[in-house]
Design a protein around this motif. Structure first.
Motif, PDB file in Angstrom:
ATOM      1  N   ILE A 280       0.829  -1.290  -0.075  1.00  0.00           N
ATOM      2  CA  ILE A 280      -0.104   0.038   0.003  1.00  0.00           C
ATOM      3  C   ILE A 280       0.895   1.124  -0.083  1.00  0.00           C
ATOM      4  O   ILE A 280       0.363   2.243  -0.408  1.00  0.00           O
ATOM      5  CB  ILE A 280      -0.831  -0.028   1.169  1.00  0.00           C
ATOM      6  N   VAL A 282       3.552   3.974  -1.497  1.00  0.00           N
ATOM      7  CA  VAL A 282       4.189   3.940  -2.986  1.00  0.00           C
ATOM      8  C   VAL A 282       5.278   5.215  -2.729  1.00  0.00           C
ATOM      9  O   VAL A 282       5.014   6.202  -2.113  1.00  0.00           O
ATOM     10  CB  VAL A 282       2.749   4.693  -3.584  1.00  0.00           C
ATOM     11  N   ARG A 289       6.244   0.243  -5.728  1.00  0.00           N
ATOM     12  CA  ARG A 289       6.085   0.283  -4.078  1.00  0.00           C
ATOM     13  C   ARG A 289       7.078   0.022  -3.219  1.00  0.00           C
ATOM     14  O   ARG A 289       8.129  -0.190  -3.386  1.00  0.00           O
ATOM     15  CB  ARG A 289       5.400  -1.360  -4.152  1.00  0.00           C
ATOM     16  N   LYS A 452      -3.946   3.870  -1.694  1.00  0.00           N
ATOM     17  CA  LYS A 452      -2.683   3.856  -1.604  1.00  0.00           C
ATOM     18  C   LYS A 452      -2.082   4.889  -0.472  1.00  0.00           C
ATOM     19  O   LYS A 452      -2.915   6.007  -0.466  1.00  0.00           O
ATOM     20  CB  LYS A 452      -1.869   3.885  -2.960  1.00  0.00           C
TER      21      LYS A 452
END
Length: 470
Positions: A280, A282, A289, A452
């Motif tokens: 999750i 970024v 990721r 995200k």
């Protein structure tokens, strides 16, 4: 008269007499003599493909699927030889039995089979012979490749810095310079595989396959004895007969360097289990990721951009769990307390039910106006041209009003959805902040509301992106 299919296969070991054209010609001649019609769409052909595995032959699979279908478009499959159908006896029996259940026969032009038990026996003999030929051929190929390796010849594509010309590796000067730089950076500058990959990517250099360099790419080059003239294949090592551009002295120096002494900072562990923030986080620089890269003695994790770890992102985004968790919880708390998520989801301000009612009323008025202009035309008050012009004006006005009403309806739904999202975020916050919940529960709770979380290392900020719908 029967409908038939024609299956053509030519692999690299076939002779000219078994070319696709010859097989098609002989197949059509056989069909004509035996009162079989073969439509053009039922000619299936796999070129340059081995018959050892049927799963690797797309047209063969398409033909079998059609034969087994309810439509049952053909009753017989014609092949030049049974080896064209399959060279693996086990697969041949399986597919022929499947076709038999669908009343589809397989016939060979060059290998006629008698009826009854004898025919079954003869067919098995053909299958055994085809499989033996295939196995023997693969062994011959292996022996040939082994012989080439023992002579110092190359069986596969050469590494970066070389190309094959008439079976001999030839130096590509511009690629050779890249390889020289890699050895120089590793031996003289003592850079790690990671740092070398990062530097090469920043300079715009490409790998043999025109991709970005990674740790393993650099490691493969540093350890590859091909650069000092050694040909290695299937545990066979021989001296090759081609020009080299890396000296044995430099190569041997590279092999004596301890990779652990070249890597700055702490080494990355090989942890594979999931963290509740996995997948999750970024990177703001490359969009990659952030993955777990380090765990301290207290069991807390640190995260780093995976592209940076592979040398394809130039900006480090290392951040510890001890900083991430409070920041994320603080962000969720502010949303639930203030009821405001405008920085991640833009909601249009709701203008209330009264305005929606006004719009609905105006739309109804348009209908009344339409009836009036129609009556004016019928009564001869307005001409046909005037009626058409008035009708067009009303249509435009109605369209505008309908669009506005739809917009307000969507805004109402968005406003209601906003409250639903905030309620879900509060539930996620309660789960994540609790010491009694597992990492899996925290991960699922966070992923249910957050798409995200982007970390900007330069500005040291987190941007949380919530889902619009739950």
């Amino acid at each position: 008269m029967r409908i038939g299919a024609l299956y053509i296969r030519v692999s690299t070991d076939d002779q000219v007499e078994y070319s696709p054209e010859a097989q098609i010609r002989l197949g059509l001649e056989y069909a004509k003599k035996n009162n079989i019609i073969i439509p053009k769409e039922f000619i299936f052909q796999d070129d340059g493909i081995s018959g050892r595995k049927a799963s690797n032959r797309p047209d063969f699979q398409k033909m079998i699927t059609l034969a087994k279908s309810e439509e049952h478009p053909f009753d017989v499959i014609i092949v030049w030889k049974f080896s064209r159908f399959a060279r693996n006896q086990e697969e041949s029996i399986v597919y022929k039995n499947l076709l038999k259940k669908s009343d589809v026969e397989v016939v060979s032009i060059s290998e006629p089979i008698p009826d009854g038990f004898i025919g079954e026996l003869v067919q098995r003999i053909f299958e055994w012979m085809d499989e033996y030929y295939s196995i023997n051929l693969s062994q011959e190929v292996l022996r040939g490749m082994t012989q080439r390796a023992m002579k110092g010849q190359y069986n596969t594509a050469p590494p970066l810095g070389y190309k094959m010309e008439k079976g001999i590796p030839v130096i590509i000067p511009e690629q050779a310079e890249i390889v020289k730089k890699i050895f120089h950076m590793y031996v003289n500058e003592r850079l790690s595989f990671f740092d070398i990959a990062k530097k090469l990517n920043m300079l715009g250099y490409k790998t043999k396959r025109n991709g970005k360099f990674q740790n393993r790419t650099v490691a493969y080059i540093i350890r590859n004895e091909f650069y000092i003239g050694k040909v290695i294949w299937n545990k066979i090592k021989q001296q090759g007969n081609y020009e080299t551009f890396i000296s044995e002295k430099l190569f041997n120096q590279a092999q004596t360097i301890d990779i652990s002494t070249t890597r700055k900072g702490k080494s990355r562990p090989s942890s594979t289990y999931k963290h509740w923030l996995s997948g999750i986080l970024v990177c703001s620089s490359c969009g990659g990721r952030l993955v777990r890269s380090y765990i301290n003695k207290n069991g807390l994790s640190s995260f780093q951009c995976t592209a940076y770890n592979h040398g394809s992102c130039s900006t480090s985004h290392m951040i510890s769990e001890s900083r991430l968790t409070p920041a994320i919880l603080d962000g969720l708390k502010k949303v639930t307390d203030g009821g405001n998520i405008a920085y991640t989801i833009n909601y249009t301000v709701n203008k209330g039910d009264s305005e929606r009612k006004q719009l609905a009323k105006k739309i109804n008025n348009i209908k009344t106006k339409e009836e009036r202009i129609k009556e004016a035309y019928r009564d001869g008050i307005d001409t046909l041209e005037e009626y058409k012009a008035n009708k067009e004006i009303l249509a435009t006005e109605k369209k505008t009003l309908v669009e506005l009403l739809e917009k307000y309806t969507e805004n109402k739904k968005s406003d209601e959805n906003k409250h639903s999202i905030i309620s879900s975020i509060k539930s996620a916050y309660d789960i994540i902040s609790s010491s009694k919940t597992t990492d899996t529960q925290k991960h699922e709770a966070l992923c249910s509301v957050v798409e995200k979380i982007v970390y900007d290392k330069k500005n040291d900020t987190l941007s949380i992106y919530f889902y619009l719908n739950n």
